[in-house]
Design an enzyme around this catalytic site. Structure first.
Site, PDB file in Angstrom:
ATOM      1  N   ASP A  41       2.315  -4.031  -9.478  1.00 22.70           N
ATOM      2  CA  ASP A  41       2.105  -5.387  -9.971  1.00 22.70           C
ATOM      3  C   ASP A  41       2.513  -5.537 -11.427  1.00 22.70           C
ATOM      4  O   ASP A  41       3.182  -6.494 -11.816  1.00 22.70           O
ATOM      5  CB  ASP A  41       0.635  -5.789  -9.805  1.00 22.70           C
ATOM      6  CG  ASP A  41       0.220  -5.830  -8.344  1.00 22.70           C
ATOM      7  OD1 ASP A  41       1.108  -5.818  -7.476  1.00 22.70           O
ATOM      8  OD2 ASP A  41      -0.989  -5.863  -8.079  1.00 22.70           O
ATOM      9  N   HIS A  68       0.824  -1.208   0.000  1.00 17.06           N
ATOM     10  CA  HIS A  68       0.000   0.000   0.000  1.00 17.06           C
ATOM     11  C   HIS A  68       0.864   1.267   0.000  1.00 17.06           C
ATOM     12  O   HIS A  68       0.418   2.331   0.411  1.00 17.06           O
ATOM     13  CB  HIS A  68      -0.978   0.003   1.180  1.00 17.06           C
ATOM     14  CG  HIS A  68      -2.048  -1.045   1.055  1.00 17.06           C
ATOM     15  ND1 HIS A  68      -3.181  -0.860   0.282  1.00 17.06           N
ATOM     16  CD2 HIS A  68      -2.137  -2.282   1.572  1.00 17.06           C
ATOM     17  CE1 HIS A  68      -3.931  -1.958   0.356  1.00 17.06           C
ATOM     18  NE2 HIS A  68      -3.315  -2.831   1.121  1.00 17.06           N
ATOM     19  N   LEU A  95      -1.674 -12.726  -5.577  1.00 13.36           N
ATOM     20  CA  LEU A  95      -0.452 -12.917  -6.360  1.00 13.36           C
ATOM     21  C   LEU A  95      -0.541 -12.248  -7.728  1.00 13.36           C
ATOM     22  O   LEU A  95       0.238 -12.539  -8.615  1.00 13.36           O
ATOM     23  CB  LEU A  95      -0.147 -14.410  -6.511  1.00 13.36           C
ATOM     24  CG  LEU A  95       0.007 -15.185  -5.204  1.00 13.36           C
ATOM     25  CD1 LEU A  95       0.336 -16.643  -5.477  1.00 13.36           C
ATOM     26  CD2 LEU A  95       1.068 -14.560  -4.307  1.00 13.36           C
TER      27      LEU A  95
END
Length: 399
Positions: A193, A45, A146
């Site tokens: 990501d 975060h 994931l």
């Protein structure tokens, strides 16, 4: 794109996917592309607060076989999608759309991820995205934290970048897939990501400055030092598109505004948080301390101190549990059981509210950590988690 080392098993998967594509669509694909999921070692975060993160691409990946429609074929703007991740009793999951007919937020199913990529590419100057056929197969667990959805987006954009000759750099593709996630899918995720999936390297973690987008590979030689990373998938599904994630991001934005800065990246570590309400102060405190933990982890890895990062991982979990409040009983149990059985550090990974925990574990203790976690879950009547190891893998590429 430069080929990187990939396990031979993935090439076997690619051959199987090519054959399946031919069965489904009646002709061979133009190619097969591979994009890994990721584990975030530390830095949770912090990405949407212009902070620091340290993810690594994993040896579980989304794979797409793609064929562009040829001139003169019927329905030249139609995109047909199929996925081997199908509902029970069905051979394939299917989706279909036309490039001009895409509407953000219209489809919340798996097809929204490749559709979002098409939408942002079609919005670029001098880019025309034709119709195409795509078959997806993924070994990244869904809902486990994931980054299964980002792996699909990255596989799609890398394939279209190659097939259309767009010559997009990897940082640019990371930004475009983030735009697809934010504006089309409707999930306010950061840049981490996609960056890990695109720029990961075998044997290393990606130290990413989410403000400048500068990145460096940091050595993560787990096996050489006798360690492994265990992923403990609690099977408590989560979604970045739900309200909890957005609420945390909004809280950080309010905190930054109250403190008079553009983002929490600009707040000094010793700031007085008295001007903030109690909840916002805890959210801000997590981000500030987590950034410091990422920098400390990078420093220890660069000095070869693998075991020394364990305490930082565990401190990260405590902060996510208590200050950011994105853990859950299953994640806390996984962390506590792993540490008690010999893991040197453990934390939840991903956005939270479910998903997975990771445990940095000496190979000599792997079996007892697995057994302790399973015993802990069984003793509380919870569904048994999936537990598996991951290694730092290469970034997205054509096979």
């Amino acid at each position: 794109m430069t080929s990187q080392l990939i396990d031979q098993h993935e090439y076997t998967r690619a051959g199987n996917l090519t054959r399946r594509f031919t069965e489904v669509y009646g002709h061979a694909p133009d190619g097969v592309w591979w994009a890994p999921g990721r584990v975030n070692l530390i830095g949770e975060h912090t990405d949407y607060n212009d902070g620091f993160v340290l993810p690594f691409a994993i040896d579980r990946a989304a794979m797409v076989a793609v064929r562009l429609r040829r001139a003169g074929e019927p329905n030249p703007e139609a995109v047909e999608l199929a996925s081997t991740y199908a509902p029970e009793g069905e051979r394939l999951a299917r989706a279909r759309f036309t490039v001009p007919g895409l509407t953000p937020g219209a489809d919340g199913d798996w097809g929204a991820y490749p559709a979002g990529v098409v939408h942002v590419l079609a919005g670029l100057d001098n880019v025309k995205v034709p119709g195409f056929e795509l078959l997806l197969d993924s070994t990244v667990p869904v809902g486990a934290g994931l980054s299964s959805s980002h792996a699909v987006e990255v596989a799609t954009i890398v394939a279209l970048n190659d097939l259309l000759g767009l010559d997009l750099g990897r940082p640019a593709m990371a930004l475009l897939t983030q735009q697809a996630e934010n504006d089309f899918v409707g999930a306010p995720t950061g840049i981490m990501d996609q960056s890990a999936s695109l720029m990961g390297r075998a044997g290393g973690a990606l130290f990413l400055d989410c403000r400048t987008l500068e990145s460096h590979v940091v050595p993560l030689p787990l096996a050489e030092h006798g360690f492994t990373v265990l992923v403990i998938d609690t099977k408590v599904a989560h979604s970045h598109a739900d309200g909890g994630y957005a609420a945390r991001r909004a809280s950080c934005e309010r905190g930054a505004a109250t403190l008079g800065v553009a983002s929490l990246r600009d707040v000094p570590a010793d700031v007085d948080l008295a001007a903030l309400d109690e909840e916002t102060a805890r959210r801000v405190r997590h981000v500030l301390t987590e950034n410091a933990r990422v920098l400390a982890t990078v420093e220890r890895l660069r000095s070869g101190d693998i075991a020394g990062i364990g305490e930082l991982l565990t401190a990260s979990h405590a902060s996510l549990r208590d200050d950011y409040e994105v853990s859950c009983p299953e994640l806390d149990l996984a962390v506590e059981a792993a540490l008690a059985a010999g893991a040197v550090g453990a934390r939840m990974t991903g956005g939270g509210f479910g998903g997975s925990a990771i445990a940095l574990t000496p190979v000599s203790h792997e079996r007892q950590v697995r057994e302790a976690v399973l015993h802990g879950f069984a003793g509380t009547g919870l569904q048994a988690p999936d537990i598996f190891t991951v290694l730092p893998a290469s970034g997205a590429q054509q096979l």
